[in-house]
Scaffold this motif. Sequence first.
Motif, PDB file in Angstrom:
ATOM      1  N   ALA A   1       0.837  -1.203   0.000  1.00 15.16           N
ATOM      2  CA  ALA A   1       0.000   0.000   0.000  1.00 15.16           C
ATOM      3  C   ALA A   1       0.869   1.248   0.000  1.00 15.16           C
ATOM      4  O   ALA A   1       0.673   2.158  -0.808  1.00 15.16           O
ATOM      5  CB  ALA A   1      -0.918  -0.026   1.215  1.00 15.16           C
ATOM      6  N   ALA A   2       1.878   1.264   0.880  1.00 12.44           N
ATOM      7  CA  ALA A   2       2.675   2.483   1.030  1.00 12.44           C
ATOM      8  C   ALA A   2       3.478   2.787  -0.231  1.00 12.44           C
ATOM      9  O   ALA A   2       3.599   3.950  -0.638  1.00 12.44           O
ATOM     10  CB  ALA A   2       3.599   2.335   2.230  1.00 12.44           C
ATOM     11  N   THR A   3       4.041   1.737  -0.858  1.00 13.78           N
ATOM     12  CA  THR A   3       4.911   1.994  -2.016  1.00 13.78           C
ATOM     13  C   THR A   3       4.126   2.545  -3.206  1.00 13.78           C
ATOM     14  O   THR A   3       4.712   3.075  -4.144  1.00 13.78           O
ATOM     15  CB  THR A   3       5.652   0.717  -2.438  1.00 13.78           C
ATOM     16  OG1 THR A   3       4.722  -0.363  -2.495  1.00 13.78           O
ATOM     17  CG2 THR A   3       6.769   0.384  -1.467  1.00 13.78           C
TER      18      THR A   3
ATOM     19  N   PHE B   1       2.519   5.122  -3.179  1.00 16.12           N
ATOM     20  CA  PHE B   1       2.724   6.570  -3.159  1.00 16.12           C
ATOM     21  C   PHE B   1       3.935   6.976  -3.987  1.00 16.12           C
ATOM     22  O   PHE B   1       4.113   8.148  -4.293  1.00 16.12           O
ATOM     23  CB  PHE B   1       2.902   7.065  -1.710  1.00 16.12           C
ATOM     24  CG  PHE B   1       1.627   7.088  -0.922  1.00 16.12           C
ATOM     25  CD1 PHE B   1       0.487   7.702  -1.452  1.00 16.12           C
ATOM     26  CD2 PHE B   1       1.555   6.519   0.326  1.00 16.12           C
ATOM     27  CE1 PHE B   1      -0.693   7.725  -0.722  1.00 16.12           C
ATOM     28  CE2 PHE B   1       0.375   6.553   1.062  1.00 16.12           C
ATOM     29  CZ  PHE B   1      -0.759   7.151   0.531  1.00 16.12           C
ATOM     30  N   LEU B   2       4.766   6.010  -4.329  1.00 22.42           N
ATOM     31  CA  LEU B   2       5.911   6.333  -5.196  1.00 22.42           C
ATOM     32  C   LEU B   2       5.445   6.647  -6.609  1.00 22.42           C
ATOM     33  O   LEU B   2       6.169   7.238  -7.395  1.00 22.42           O
ATOM     34  CB  LEU B   2       6.890   5.154  -5.237  1.00 22.42           C
ATOM     35  CG  LEU B   2       7.591   4.800  -3.926  1.00 22.42           C
ATOM     36  CD1 LEU B   2       8.406   3.539  -4.076  1.00 22.42           C
ATOM     37  CD2 LEU B   2       8.484   5.946  -3.483  1.00 22.42           C
TER      38      LEU B   2
ATOM     39  N   GLN C   1       0.163  10.204  -6.157  1.00 28.13           N
ATOM     40  CA  GLN C   1      -0.102  10.895  -4.902  1.00 28.13           C
ATOM     41  C   GLN C   1      -1.397  11.680  -4.980  1.00 28.13           C
ATOM     42  O   GLN C   1      -1.578  12.677  -4.280  1.00 28.13           O
ATOM     43  CB  GLN C   1       1.071  11.818  -4.547  1.00 28.13           C
ATOM     44  CG  GLN C   1       2.379  11.079  -4.495  1.00 28.13           C
ATOM     45  CD  GLN C   1       3.429  11.799  -3.676  1.00 28.13           C
ATOM     46  OE1 GLN C   1       3.179  12.874  -3.150  1.00 28.13           O
ATOM     47  NE2 GLN C   1       4.599  11.197  -3.556  1.00 28.13           N
TER      48      GLN C   1
ATOM     49  N   ILE D   1      -4.828   8.551  -2.098  1.00 29.85           N
ATOM     50  CA  ILE D   1      -4.629   8.678  -0.647  1.00 29.85           C
ATOM     51  C   ILE D   1      -5.809   8.054   0.088  1.00 29.85           C
ATOM     52  O   ILE D   1      -5.644   7.270   1.027  1.00 29.85           O
ATOM     53  CB  ILE D   1      -4.455  10.166  -0.253  1.00 29.85           C
ATOM     54  CG1 ILE D   1      -3.148  10.712  -0.828  1.00 29.85           C
ATOM     55  CG2 ILE D   1      -4.476  10.318   1.267  1.00 29.85           C
ATOM     56  CD1 ILE D   1      -2.952  12.189  -0.638  1.00 29.85           C
TER      57      ILE D   1
ATOM     58  N   LEU E   1       9.999   0.962   5.530  1.00 35.16           N
ATOM     59  CA  LEU E   1       9.176   2.035   4.957  1.00 35.16           C
ATOM     60  C   LEU E   1       9.836   3.395   5.148  1.00 35.16           C
ATOM     61  O   LEU E   1       9.839   4.231   4.240  1.00 35.16           O
ATOM     62  CB  LEU E   1       7.810   2.060   5.657  1.00 35.16           C
ATOM     63  CG  LEU E   1       6.678   1.277   4.999  1.00 35.16           C
ATOM     64  CD1 LEU E   1       5.402   1.475   5.784  1.00 35.16           C
ATOM     65  CD2 LEU E   1       6.492   1.743   3.569  1.00 35.16           C
TER      66      LEU E   1
ATOM     67  N   THR F   1      12.565   3.820   2.748  1.00 33.11           N
ATOM     68  CA  THR F   1      12.011   4.111   1.422  1.00 33.11           C
ATOM     69  C   THR F   1      11.607   5.582   1.331  1.00 33.11           C
ATOM     70  O   THR F   1      11.893   6.268   0.336  1.00 33.11           O
ATOM     71  CB  THR F   1      10.781   3.219   1.172  1.00 33.11           C
ATOM     72  OG1 THR F   1      11.117   1.879   1.503  1.00 33.11           O
ATOM     73  CG2 THR F   1      10.334   3.306  -0.273  1.00 33.11           C
TER      74      THR F   1
ATOM     75  N   TYR G   1      13.340   8.235  -1.310  1.00 34.52           N
ATOM     76  CA  TYR G   1      12.632   8.900  -2.395  1.00 34.52           C
ATOM     77  C   TYR G   1      12.108  10.268  -1.972  1.00 34.52           C
ATOM     78  O   TYR G   1      11.386  10.918  -2.722  1.00 34.52           O
ATOM     79  CB  TYR G   1      11.480   8.020  -2.898  1.00 34.52           C
ATOM     80  CG  TYR G   1      11.979   6.762  -3.573  1.00 34.52           C
ATOM     81  CD1 TYR G   1      12.342   6.791  -4.933  1.00 34.52           C
ATOM     82  CD2 TYR G   1      12.104   5.574  -2.887  1.00 34.52           C
ATOM     83  CE1 TYR G   1      12.821   5.657  -5.556  1.00 34.52           C
ATOM     84  CE2 TYR G   1      12.579   4.424  -3.505  1.00 34.52           C
ATOM     85  CZ  TYR G   1      12.935   4.487  -4.841  1.00 34.52           C
ATOM     86  OH  TYR G   1      13.412   3.370  -5.471  1.00 34.52           O
TER      87      TYR G   1
ATOM     88  N   ASN H   1       9.745  10.971  -0.052  1.00 36.04           N
ATOM     89  CA  ASN H   1       8.309  10.914  -0.310  1.00 36.04           C
ATOM     90  C   ASN H   1       7.523  11.204   0.969  1.00 36.04           C
ATOM     91  O   ASN H   1       7.492  10.404   1.888  1.00 36.04           O
ATOM     92  CB  ASN H   1       7.977   9.512  -0.854  1.00 36.04           C
ATOM     93  CG  ASN H   1       6.560   9.428  -1.345  1.00 36.04           C
ATOM     94  OD1 ASN H   1       5.633   9.782  -0.647  1.00 36.04           O
ATOM     95  ND2 ASN H   1       6.406   8.950  -2.571  1.00 36.04           N
TER      96      ASN H   1
ATOM     97  N   LEU I   1       4.316  11.377   1.559  1.00 32.68           N
ATOM     98  CA  LEU I   1       3.158  10.536   1.858  1.00 32.68           C
ATOM     99  C   LEU I   1       3.589   9.219   2.492  1.00 32.68           C
ATOM    100  O   LEU I   1       2.910   8.690   3.354  1.00 32.68           O
ATOM    101  CB  LEU I   1       2.345  10.289   0.587  1.00 32.68           C
ATOM    102  CG  LEU I   1       1.450  11.480   0.214  1.00 32.68           C
ATOM    103  CD1 LEU I   1       0.721  11.219  -1.092  1.00 32.68           C
ATOM    104  CD2 LEU I   1       0.456  11.782   1.322  1.00 32.68           C
ATOM    105  N   ILE I   2       4.731   8.696   2.049  1.00 33.50           N
ATOM    106  CA  ILE I   2       5.214   7.466   2.686  1.00 33.50           C
ATOM    107  C   ILE I   2       5.671   7.770   4.107  1.00 33.50           C
ATOM    108  O   ILE I   2       5.420   7.000   5.026  1.00 33.50           O
ATOM    109  CB  ILE I   2       6.338   6.808   1.857  1.00 33.50           C
ATOM    110  CG1 ILE I   2       5.793   6.418   0.491  1.00 33.50           C
ATOM    111  CG2 ILE I   2       6.895   5.583   2.567  1.00 33.50           C
ATOM    112  CD1 ILE I   2       6.741   5.634  -0.372  1.00 33.50           C
TER     113      ILE I   2
ATOM    114  N   PHE J   1       2.499   7.831   6.028  1.00 34.92           N
ATOM    115  CA  PHE J   1       1.983   6.467   6.199  1.00 34.92           C
ATOM    116  C   PHE J   1       2.778   5.735   7.283  1.00 34.92           C
ATOM    117  O   PHE J   1       2.214   5.086   8.159  1.00 34.92           O
ATOM    118  CB  PHE J   1       2.082   5.736   4.857  1.00 34.92           C
ATOM    119  CG  PHE J   1       1.223   4.500   4.767  1.00 34.92           C
ATOM    120  CD1 PHE J   1      -0.090   4.567   4.322  1.00 34.92           C
ATOM    121  CD2 PHE J   1       1.739   3.253   5.098  1.00 34.92           C
ATOM    122  CE1 PHE J   1      -0.880   3.433   4.232  1.00 34.92           C
ATOM    123  CE2 PHE J   1       0.953   2.111   5.013  1.00 34.92           C
ATOM    124  CZ  PHE J   1      -0.363   2.201   4.575  1.00 34.92           C
TER     125      PHE J   1
END
Lengths: 195, 317
Positions: free
Chosen positions: A124-126, A128-129, A132, A137, B52, B55, B59, B61, B63-64, B67
Amino acid sequence: MTAAAPTSSRGPLLSLPTLTTLLLITALAAAPHAPRLPAWLLVLAVGCGLWRYWAARRGERLPPGWLRTLLTVGAAAGIYLEHGSLLGRDPGTALLVAMAALKLLEMRQRRDVHVLMYLGYLLAATQFLYDQSIGMIVYLALTGWALTVLLMVAHQARPPANPWRHAHLATTLLLQAIPVMLILFVFFPRVAVTR
Amino acid sequence: MTAATSVLRRQAQRWGLRLGRRLATPATLVYRGIYVLPTRNGLMFAGMLFVLWLTAINYGNNLIFAFTFLLASVALVSILHTFRNLRGLQVTALPPEPVFVGETAVFPLQLRNDSSVARPAVGLELERTLIDLTDVPARSHAGLLLRRPTLRRGLLQPPAVRIFTIFPLGLFHAWSTLELNQPCLVYPAPETGPVPLPAGASSGGKRQGRSGQDDFQELRRYRPGDSPRHVAWRVVARGQDPQTKVFGGENLMPIWLDWNRLATLPKEARIARLCRWVLDAEASGQRYGLRLPGQEIAPGSGAEHRRRCLQALALLP
């Protein structure tokens, strides 16, 4: 302390409704990755899911260890050939999908179920790569919530028959977690990576 | 991961020994009596969060990051829920039923939940093995059972046990160590084989102008040791289970089960035989008394009398 999660339980690890929900939620977490996956991996993942469902439905045994090992090595090799590496965004997520799919065939202990749920969170989290958008979301937040609901059921030595029994508590937990998350988000040190 | 867990566990035990608070039943699980540590799954969860987090950094990121922090916060909040699942729970050890040596002693525990929130998946563990598990509904109670083998007669003290929970997420393990102060009375094992009740009082004995066969009362199941003269052979001839005739006359004279009359036997064998006699005398409806070194139980009959006699035998030094 790990005694708390004794793995020796007779009978199926999870009830059929719980297992079905687990399969669906794993699919939910993996689905947004599908368009970028090689076709053979998609077939493998869907095949593993159906196989697991069929095995649970009919009370059949899961595939033997050597076959799982063969599939694992094969999938890793396939991903390497596809991307020229196992690291990085695309091969990494492909590998996650392959691991989750094969883990489906190896749910012997409660720990295996946990690994699967953690792979679900990672899947799920990846996402977002890649995406977005607000829609994504919301979608992934729902997936995370569903995984948490399932985690509440899956860890129990005697899981309740109804997988949604603790859905309400999962919502409470997430709502209570949000303020803590905001604090962490603001104050947790970020390591800057120069790229 | 496993090595890390065992190190942590050993450390916990060390702390447990140092600060370890054991609550004696009946007990309310209080703040200071409850310990919390991550489970192996909790450590695995932390590992996943680390991946996570890497990661997210790699990146850049956000949002990650969000999360990851959300999941970490859920885990942190779940500690409170795990803790609350035990806190305020009232545990009472109920008196166990007496058993004979070789049978399983069952120690019942009652869990009372006076709060308005249900407490799911509260368990009992002994030496890190799950023994029993139950849900305690709101404003209600539930039971847990600890079973132990019995090897010797006397009072069997239950071991210290843990009441634990890993609810809701299985990431943390909260527990309280409890001393159950309700021992189980273990009666001696009765002697087996044909052991007739002491002569002069049991079936066939002569008493005061009665032949012992005057007033027939009832039939009861045949037991080894019954006089062949009292077996209802007609019943046997009909192919049914053998029955023994019981006579009212037998109830008049109490029999004495006397320790000193068994001087030829070693101590435990004497106890075993007296135990068997108590059971047989009670089952045949006779009045019986028990003489033991330093104590004497006056003749009587009935469940309470039987219990007193067996208890005296069980507790002989």
